[in-house]
Design a protein around this motif. Structure first.
Motif, short mmCIF file in Angstrom:
data_model
loop_
_atom_site.label_atom_id
_atom_site.label_comp_id
_atom_site.label_asym_id
_atom_site.label_seq_id
_atom_site.Cartn_x
_atom_site.Cartn_y
_atom_site.Cartn_z
N LEU A 66 23.61 -19.72 70.86
CA LEU A 66 24.02 -20.77 69.93
C LEU A 66 22.82 -21.64 69.60
O LEU A 66 22.14 -22.14 70.50
N GLN A 67 22.56 -21.81 68.31
CA GLN A 67 21.44 -22.65 67.89
C GLN A 67 21.66 -23.07 66.44
O GLN A 67 22.59 -22.61 65.78
N GLY A 68 20.79 -23.95 65.95
CA GLY A 68 20.86 -24.35 64.55
C GLY A 68 22.15 -25.03 64.18
O GLY A 68 22.71 -25.83 64.92
N VAL A 69 22.66 -24.69 62.98
CA VAL A 69 23.85 -25.33 62.44
C VAL A 69 25.06 -25.10 63.33
O VAL A 69 25.88 -26.00 63.55
N SER A 70 25.21 -23.89 63.84
CA SER A 70 26.37 -23.57 64.66
C SER A 70 26.42 -24.43 65.92
O SER A 70 27.46 -24.97 66.28
N LEU A 71 25.27 -24.57 66.58
CA LEU A 71 25.21 -25.40 67.79
C LEU A 71 25.46 -26.86 67.43
O LEU A 71 26.20 -27.56 68.13
#
Length: 410
Positions: free
Chosen positions: A386-391
């Motif tokens: 999980l990283q970026g916008v989703s995180l």
């Protein structure tokens, strides 16, 4: 043809505006297959077909274009290396079906809980992250870092000139000119690049005039399916932010009409259909949301035109190759404006909510969404990261749920 306000539009205007939307999406659209070893022409075809599927499910009510999802780049690379392209497509079809399951859960439970789950203090900064997290990509393109044959000086000249023309047409253009600021910027940058001798015509020379894309049929293996299914959860969360973002631009609540269950279903079916032909998963494109913000082109029929043009270009190899010759700095200069405009939409969402951002609860939620989303924080690894916008979206949702609401007067 009539627009969303019931006014008659010329076919020339619709065709031109729709083609412009494809121009905006093209660079990122073909980048995903190039990075993952898939066929760019297949990605072009499946983006068009996926967009048509989405609009058939949502009754042509949302002005979005669907194309290659960046969230799946690393998983596709890992799956192709371990299981091959065909089995990877089977896994991606299963991932698309996860969207379908989520959409039906939304249909049964309704959307009232979404407004409690996603208040402005969460949605605003998440929309900002959607634009700002992509800012380094735009800057690296604009400064020539992604181009092998264009130095820094030439890249800055091309990108800033393209940006300037786009700005002038968007702000001061009248009539038809105001509808094509992006095409105007790309055209100007391309002509300058031709005069500077930095356009690489190799793709055109190597391409045939007409050719059928190299479609790949899926095969189904449990290992590949189980590898890919968890990845679908994060883009599904991102999808909600994209729907809110385009809704903020057009002034409509697409979570209510046509309904989040329909937009999720359309996205999921588009991804499943894309995998059926050997293309990367589809997602709503932030670049196109930025273009809609800039041009005020709210008619979903523009996206239908973009989809049809994408399908045609998938078979006309010379035309597809020509689009690939547009220098990276030209697109990068324009992307700086588009991604920034998305961030402004998020900022406007916070301002319109009228809540104090310095109140401890809001300060915590907004701060962590921005830093986690833009700073590159990531949780997990390997098959599921999980990283970026989703995180950022998940962090915002969890914090908004856990932290107590502040009382009036505090």
């Amino acid at each position: 043809m009539r627009d969303v306000a019931g006014q008659t539009e010329s076919w020339a205007k619709v065709l031109l505006t729709g083609t412009q939307m494809l121009f905006v999406a093209f660079g990122a659209l073909v980048l995903v297959p190039l990075l993952t070893g898939l066929d760019p022409s297949v990605a072009l075809f499946t983006a068009g077909v996926g967009t048509l599927v989405f609009h058939s499910v949502t009754s042509q009510s949302v002005p979005v274009f669907l194309a290659s999802s960046f969230a799946f780049i690393a998983p596709i690379q890992g799956s192709v290396a371990s299981f091959g392209v065909s089995a990877t497509m089977g896994g991606l079809m299963a991932a698309g079906l996860v969207y379908v399951v989520i959409s039906q859960a939304v249909r049964v439970k309704g959307t009232a809980w979404l407004h409690r789950l996603l208040p402005a203090v969460v949605v605003g900064p998440v929309i900002m992250v959607i634009g700002l997290a992509l800012a380094p990509v735009a800057v690296s393109m604009a400064t020539g870092e992604t181009s092998d044959n264009i130095g820094y000086g030439a890249a800055i000249f091309l990108s800033m000139t393209s940006l300037l023309v786009t700005l002038l047409l968007a702000v001061f253009g009248r009539g038809l000119l105001r509808l094509i600021p992006i095409i105007g910027g790309i055209f100007t940058g391309y002509v300058l690049a031709l005069l500077m001798g930095v356009v690489d015509f190799t793709p055109i020379h190597e391409a045939a005039w007409l050719s059928v894309p190299s479609f790949t049929a899926p095969s189904f293996h449990w290992a590949a399916i189980l590898f890919m299914i968890p990845v679908a959860i994060a883009p599904a969360v991102e999808h909600i932010g994209d729907m809110v973002a385009i809704g903020s631009v057009t002034g409509k609540d697409y979570l209510e009409k046509p309904g989040l269950h329909r937009t999720l279903l359309g996205d999921g079916l588009a991804t499943t259909v894309a995998a059926l032909f050997g293309g990367p998963p589809n997602t709503t494109y932030s670049e196109v949301t930025g273009a809609v913000t800039l041009t005020r082109a709210f008619n979903p029929k523009y996206m239908i035109v973009a989809a049809i043009v994408a399908i045609v270009l998938a078979f006309v190899a010379k035309l597809g190759a020509f689009l690939q010759t547009i220098p990276g700095p030209v697109m990068g200069g324009i992307m700086t404006l588009l991604f920034g405009s998305i961030a402004v939409v998020g900022m406007n969402t916070l301002v319109r909510a009228g809540q104090s951002l310095t109140a401890p609860r809001n300060l915590v939620v907004v701060s962590l969404i921005l830093v986690f989303g833009i700073g590159g924080m990531q949780f997990g690894g390997g098959q599921f990261t999980l990283q970026g916008v989703s995180l950022a979206a998940l962090v915002g949702i969890v914090l908004n749920w856990l932290l107590p609401q502040e009382q009036e007067g505090e």
